[in-house]
Design an enzyme around this catalytic site. Structure first.
Site, short mmCIF file in Angstrom:
data_model
loop_
_atom_site.label_atom_id
_atom_site.label_comp_id
_atom_site.label_asym_id
_atom_site.label_seq_id
_atom_site.Cartn_x
_atom_site.Cartn_y
_atom_site.Cartn_z
N GLY A 44 29.14 25.96 53.66
CA GLY A 44 30.12 26.01 52.44
C GLY A 44 31.16 24.84 51.64
N CYS A 45 30.99 23.44 52.64
CA CYS A 45 31.92 22.76 52.01
C CYS A 45 30.30 21.95 50.58
CB CYS A 45 31.89 21.79 52.60
SG CYS A 45 33.28 22.35 53.13
N THR A 46 29.29 22.16 51.34
CA THR A 46 28.05 21.84 50.49
C THR A 46 27.20 22.65 49.51
OG1 THR A 46 27.15 20.48 52.43
CG2 THR A 46 25.79 21.19 50.62
#
Length: 155
Positions: A44-46
């Protein structure tokens, strides 16, 4: 200090991936997109970081700077930036003080375990350092466009 739309955004000084100390004060005269995310290199952060990367030019055209903040150390940020060619600074909030100031350091649950971590959130800070908008409990899909549209329409 509490975080409140229309009030001065909490100040901070954090180490960035480039080894420099970065303060909110450094960006007076620019709009700031301050986004908090849980962890480098996670799916998700990527996706979120890459969405900001892919829209970086559009934010620049609106005189907006993107700053990402997570509890990861600077070395982790450097690897994340290199792997995904991110054109903005990532700030290391290892003691969680900035996350606490923005009220995004939360008790979370996963697989029956409780732990503290970052609640994915984005704050739009105007050129005078005032908190213009906040997006909490962010869903990654479509979020960067939402932040970009807010700046286009309101700042």
């Amino acid at each position: 200090m509490t975080v409140e739309i229309g009030k001065q955004a909490p100040g901070f000084t954090l180490e960035a991936n480039n080894g420099e100390k970065v303060s909110l004060e450094d960006y007076k005269g620019k709009n700031v997109v301050l986004y908090f995310y849980p962890k480098d290199m996670t799916p998700g952060c990527t996706n979120e970081a890459c969405d900001f990367r892919d829209n970086h030019q559009s934010f620049e055209e609106l005189d907006a700077v993107i700053l990402g903040v997570s509890p990861d150390p600077v070395e982790s940020h450097k690897k994340f930036i290199d792997k995904h060619d991110l054109p903005f600074l990532l700030l290391a909030d290892e003691d969680h003080e900035t996350a606490k100031a923005y009220d995004v350091w939360k008790l979370k649950k996963r697989d029956g375990k409780e732990y503290h971590g970052i609640e994915r959130s984005t704050f739009i800070i105007d050129k005078e350092g005032t908190l213009a908008e906040e997006f909490r409990k962010v869903n990654v899909d479509g979020h960067v466009e939402q932040a970009l549209n807010y700046i286009k329409e309101n700042l």
